[in-house]
Design a protein around this motif. Structure first.
Motif, PDB file in Angstrom:
ATOM      1  N   ALA A 172     -11.949  49.212  10.531  1.00  0.00           N
ATOM      2  CA  ALA A 172     -11.254  47.923  10.378  1.00  0.00           C
ATOM      3  C   ALA A 172     -10.531  47.502  11.659  1.00  0.00           C
ATOM      4  CB  ALA A 172     -10.290  47.993   9.190  1.00  0.00           C
ATOM      5  N   PRO A 173      -9.800  48.423  12.344  1.00  0.00           N
ATOM      6  CA  PRO A 173      -9.170  48.011  13.600  1.00  0.00           C
ATOM      7  C   PRO A 173     -10.175  47.601  14.675  1.00  0.00           C
ATOM      8  CG  PRO A 173      -8.199  50.053  12.789  1.00  0.00           C
ATOM      9  CD  PRO A 173      -9.418  49.799  11.969  1.00  0.00           C
ATOM     10  N   LEU A 174     -11.398  48.138  14.605  1.00  0.00           N
ATOM     11  CA  LEU A 174     -12.411  47.758  15.595  1.00  0.00           C
ATOM     12  C   LEU A 174     -12.743  46.277  15.484  1.00  0.00           C
ATOM     13  CD1 LEU A 174     -14.943  50.763  15.362  1.00  0.00           C
ATOM     14  CD2 LEU A 174     -13.003  50.483  16.910  1.00  0.00           C
ATOM     15  N   VAL A 175     -12.993  45.832  14.256  1.00  0.00           N
ATOM     16  CA  VAL A 175     -13.362  44.420  14.085  1.00  0.00           C
ATOM     17  C   VAL A 175     -12.169  43.514  14.383  1.00  0.00           C
ATOM     18  CG1 VAL A 175     -15.214  44.939  12.455  1.00  0.00           C
ATOM     19  CG2 VAL A 175     -12.927  44.469  11.584  1.00  0.00           C
ATOM     20  N   TYR A 176     -10.970  44.008  14.134  1.00  0.00           N
ATOM     21  CA  TYR A 176      -9.766  43.232  14.456  1.00  0.00           C
ATOM     22  C   TYR A 176      -9.669  42.994  15.959  1.00  0.00           C
ATOM     23  CZ  TYR A 176      -4.764  42.192  14.994  1.00  0.00           C
ATOM     24  OH  TYR A 176      -3.569  41.613  15.337  1.00  0.00           O
ATOM     25  N   ASN A 177      -9.805  44.061  16.741  1.00  0.00           N
ATOM     26  CA  ASN A 177      -9.739  43.914  18.198  1.00  0.00           C
ATOM     27  C   ASN A 177     -10.909  43.106  18.744  1.00  0.00           C
ATOM     28  OD1 ASN A 177      -7.318  45.148  19.036  1.00  0.00           O
ATOM     29  ND2 ASN A 177      -8.195  47.174  18.737  1.00  0.00           N
ATOM     30  N   LEU A 178     -12.093  43.289  18.154  1.00  0.00           N
ATOM     31  CA  LEU A 178     -13.258  42.503  18.586  1.00  0.00           C
ATOM     32  C   LEU A 178     -13.017  41.016  18.382  1.00  0.00           C
ATOM     33  CD1 LEU A 178     -16.357  44.571  17.390  1.00  0.00           C
ATOM     34  CD2 LEU A 178     -15.850  43.856  19.733  1.00  0.00           C
ATOM     35  N   SER A 179     -12.395  40.673  17.266  1.00  0.00           N
ATOM     36  CA  SER A 179     -12.109  39.266  16.980  1.00  0.00           C
ATOM     37  C   SER A 179     -11.191  38.668  18.046  1.00  0.00           C
ATOM     38  CB  SER A 179     -11.475  39.137  15.596  1.00  0.00           C
ATOM     39  OG  SER A 179     -11.082  37.804  15.351  1.00  0.00           O
ATOM     40  N   ILE A 180     -10.170  39.424  18.444  1.00  0.00           N
ATOM     41  CA  ILE A 180      -9.246  38.927  19.464  1.00  0.00           C
ATOM     42  C   ILE A 180      -9.962  38.791  20.812  1.00  0.00           C
ATOM     43  CG2 ILE A 180      -7.105  39.382  20.704  1.00  0.00           C
ATOM     44  CD1 ILE A 180      -6.114  40.893  18.242  1.00  0.00           C
ATOM     45  N   ILE A 181     -10.803  39.762  21.142  1.00  0.00           N
ATOM     46  CA  ILE A 181     -11.543  39.694  22.409  1.00  0.00           C
ATOM     47  C   ILE A 181     -12.428  38.456  22.454  1.00  0.00           C
ATOM     48  CG2 ILE A 181     -13.368  40.810  23.761  1.00  0.00           C
ATOM     49  CD1 ILE A 181     -12.199  43.506  22.807  1.00  0.00           C
ATOM     50  N   VAL A 182     -13.152  38.211  21.364  1.00  0.00           N
ATOM     51  CA  VAL A 182     -14.023  37.026  21.301  1.00  0.00           C
ATOM     52  C   VAL A 182     -13.207  35.756  21.438  1.00  0.00           C
ATOM     53  CG1 VAL A 182     -15.579  35.707  19.819  1.00  0.00           C
ATOM     54  CG2 VAL A 182     -15.820  38.198  19.957  1.00  0.00           C
ATOM     55  N   ALA A 183     -12.055  35.709  20.770  1.00  0.00           N
ATOM     56  CA  ALA A 183     -11.200  34.519  20.851  1.00  0.00           C
ATOM     57  C   ALA A 183     -10.699  34.287  22.273  1.00  0.00           C
ATOM     58  CB  ALA A 183     -10.023  34.667  19.886  1.00  0.00           C
ATOM     59  N   VAL A 200      -6.367  36.462  16.257  1.00  0.00           N
ATOM     60  CA  VAL A 200      -5.545  37.406  15.495  1.00  0.00           C
ATOM     61  C   VAL A 200      -5.701  37.160  13.994  1.00  0.00           C
ATOM     62  CG1 VAL A 200      -3.170  38.091  14.952  1.00  0.00           C
ATOM     63  CG2 VAL A 200      -3.871  37.767  17.336  1.00  0.00           C
ATOM     64  N   ILE A 201      -5.648  35.912  13.588  1.00  0.00           N
ATOM     65  CA  ILE A 201      -5.735  35.578  12.157  1.00  0.00           C
ATOM     66  C   ILE A 201      -7.122  35.890  11.610  1.00  0.00           C
ATOM     67  CG2 ILE A 201      -5.595  33.705  10.479  1.00  0.00           C
ATOM     68  CD1 ILE A 201      -3.519  32.398  12.400  1.00  0.00           C
ATOM     69  N   VAL A 202      -8.163  35.504  12.342  1.00  0.00           N
ATOM     70  CA  VAL A 202      -9.536  35.810  11.917  1.00  0.00           C
ATOM     71  C   VAL A 202      -9.741  37.330  11.877  1.00  0.00           C
ATOM     72  CG1 VAL A 202     -11.977  35.604  12.507  1.00  0.00           C
ATOM     73  CG2 VAL A 202     -10.464  33.632  12.756  1.00  0.00           C
ATOM     74  N   GLY A 203      -9.196  38.028  12.853  1.00  0.00           N
ATOM     75  CA  GLY A 203      -9.311  39.484  12.883  1.00  0.00           C
ATOM     76  C   GLY A 203      -8.648  40.142  11.688  1.00  0.00           C
ATOM     77  N   ALA A 204      -7.508  39.610  11.253  1.00  0.00           N
ATOM     78  CA  ALA A 204      -6.841  40.157  10.072  1.00  0.00           C
ATOM     79  C   ALA A 204      -7.712  39.983   8.829  1.00  0.00           C
ATOM     80  CB  ALA A 204      -5.490  39.463   9.872  1.00  0.00           C
ATOM     81  N   ILE A 205      -8.367  38.832   8.717  1.00  0.00           N
ATOM     82  CA  ILE A 205      -9.278  38.597   7.580  1.00  0.00           C
ATOM     83  C   ILE A 205     -10.437  39.592   7.620  1.00  0.00           C
ATOM     84  CG2 ILE A 205     -10.864  36.936   6.534  1.00  0.00           C
ATOM     85  CD1 ILE A 205      -9.018  34.715   7.608  1.00  0.00           C
ATOM     86  N   MET A 206     -11.011  39.816   8.793  1.00  0.00           N
ATOM     87  CA  MET A 206     -12.108  40.770   8.921  1.00  0.00           C
ATOM     88  C   MET A 206     -11.643  42.192   8.617  1.00  0.00           C
ATOM     89  SD  MET A 206     -14.699  38.958   9.566  1.00  0.00           S
ATOM     90  CE  MET A 206     -15.842  40.276   9.950  1.00  0.00           C
TER      91      MET A 206
END
Length: 519
Positions: A172-183, A200-206
């Motif tokens: 779960a933390p992997l997809v959270y950090n990936l979301s922030i990187i993409v953003a 950050v918000i999209v990453g929390a949902i993921m």
């Protein structure tokens, strides 16, 4: 293939398997965190990043105080005991009630915080100008969404941990950090800090969605169940209050350090970057192992004499493993801190003055790596014994000392370099006080052989000193042969120093027949 992936997500993990999964995924998560910080430093000026990091402080305070502490210290032990003694059906009812109460409590606090944030921000960042304070308040309001989402997600993680299913929880933390990187890559150039907040918000949902299928598979289902009369809920509340107070004190430390660092341009961002880098070893090798053994400790703590002996043995074995990994990690961070900072952060908007400021902090932070790695193990040992008051009291004492020292150190600092470095030193001193007090009180609960621990630590230190000589020699040789002002040669110097250091450390440990290498 689909069946294989499904089995990975839902199958039960042994302690060794859980430790491996958590170490690998936490290493990957921290690597992504480093990449995230690299792009943040490259694409957003440090004074704007001050806004981003400061905006997290108040939303994080609510989540950490109300939820994060209750999951580790209260929910997992009680839920695990329900699974063992009353079965899955009653355990699910307990989880539904705890999740419902948690969501309602967080939602109420977030609504209140939404309206009072503009009045709190001037105290959080007193050295920001009015426009900067206004933008910090606006970003903080957006970030209030993430604690609500994380509340559900972390409860699901607690359920999975209790069932010893660690894979979904760990990625779960992997997809959270990936979301922030993409953003950052997509929106930072055009939207600045606002684009990162979206990530950050999209990453929390993921983070939530990744864990949901596995939680459903182990029998959990969502149901509004607001029940304060449930015995297990009352026990969770009793256990979580001391932990919440302790985490509240830690959040006050972060708020105070944010206020102190706001006196230096870019100080908040630089402090957070340095903190993120130096926590990598303690998170990978300390938190992961403490998390992996926690469900087993929770199941053994209240058992018969034989189970209590297994409890003590497991704590001792995990303690040795953490020491074996973190003593050399501490030395590596100290010896390679300048190289690591330059490689990760020294690009784009992160100028030479920022790099010098950031390079001064990891050395002070590194002094606490061993303490930070062992504190989660000792704290969770108390939690497994359904004792949250002792870690709370110790946390309050150590954090108060850190805050006082942070104020005194920064009050006399005339530069950002000295200011950020002394804040890191204040944090390290408090961490060691926390660890020592935890160990003193833990020895009264379980019989830990301190003589054996000290003897083992000295053996690790001797092997580490040999490694340090190899690392320094490798650094010097590469510096003489190549121009390390160029990035590719700097990367080569750092990589070869790490490789030679690791080979020398594990090679000598194998020759000396360390169990951690031989078995």
């Amino acid at each position: 293939m689909l069946k294989f992936l499904k089995n990975i997500f839902v199958r039960e993990n042994s302690i060794k398997g859980a430790g491996f999964i958590l170490i690998v995924t936490l290493a990957m998560s921290n690597l992504l965190g480093v990449i995230r910080d690299h792009f943040l430093a490259q694409k957003i000026p440090t004074d704007r990043l001050d806004i981003y990091f400061a905006a997290f402080r108040l939303p994080d305070l609510i989540f950490n105080v109300l939820i994060l502490g209750s999951i580790a210290a209260a929910f997992v032990p009680v839920y695990s005991s329900y699974l063992k003694e009353k079965g899955p059906k009653e355990a699910t009812r307990l989880a539904q009630a705890a999740l419902t109460i948690g969501v309602v409590a967080v939602l109420i606090c977030l609504v209140v915080l939404f309206f009072i944030i503009p009045y709190l921000v001037p105290y959080l960042v007193p050295n920001f100008g009015p426009d900067k304070q206004l933008e910090t308040a606006r970003m903080a309001r957006w970030l209030l969404l993430s604690p609500l989402i994380f509340t559900v997600s972390y409860f699901l993680g607690g359920i999975l941990n209790s069932h010893k299913r660690f894979f979904a929880y760990s990625i779960a933390p992997l997809v959270y950090n990936l979301s922030i990187i993409v953003a950052v890559l997509l929106f930072a150039d055009s939207m600045g800090v606002q684009g990162v907040v979206i990530g950050v918000i999209v990453g929390a949902i993921m983070h939530l969605l990744v864990q949901l299928p596995a939680a459903i598979k182990v029998g959990f289902n969502f149901k509004f169940h607001f029940d304060f009369h449930e015995r297990g809920v009352r026990k969770i509340l009793r256990l979580m209050v001391p932990r919440a107070i302790g985490l509240g004190a830690n959040q006050i430390l972060l708020v105070a350090f944010t206020a102190f660092a706001s006196a230096f341009p870019g100080g908040i961002a630089v402090y957070n970057f340095a903190d993120n880098i130096q926590t990598v070893p303690s998170v990978i090798f300390g938190n992961s192992l403490a998390l992996a053994v926690f469900p087993t400790l929770a199941g053994l703590s209240l058992g018969n004499r034989e189970e209590r002996e297994r409890f003590r043995s497991l704590v001792y074995k995990t303690l040795k493993t953490i020491i074996f990994l973190l003593v050399p990690a501490t030395v590596l961070v100290i010896l390679l801190r300048a190289q690591v900072i330059r490689i990760i952060l020294g690009y784009g908007f992160f100028g030479w003055s920022d790099t010098k400021t950031a390079a001064a902090a990891p050395g002070s932070f590194a002094l606490s790596i061993i303490a930070q790695g062992l504190i989660p193990l000792f704290a969770r040992t108390f939690y497994a014994m359904h004792n949250t008051r002792t870690p709370m009291t110790i946390a309050i004492i150590s954090i108060t000392i850190s805050i006082v020292l942070g104020f005194l150190f920064t009050h006399n600092s005339t530069s950002a370099v000295a200011g950020v470095a002394t804040l890191a030193l204040a944090f390290s001193i408090g961490s060691w006080i926390n660890l020592i007090l935890l160990l003193v009180f833990l020895r009264k609960k379980i019989d830990l052989d301190m003589g054996a621990i000290i003897e083992y630590t000295l053996k690790v230190v001797i092997v580490t000193l040999f490694m340090a000589v190899v690392v320094q020699s490798t650094k010097g040789f590469i510096a003489e042969m190549f121009d390390i002002d160029r990035v590719r040669y700097l990367v080569m110097q750092t990589g070869l120093a790490l490789l030679c250091g690791a080979l020398s450390y594990f090679g000598l440990a194998y020759f000396l027949k360390f169990d951690e290498v031989r078995k």
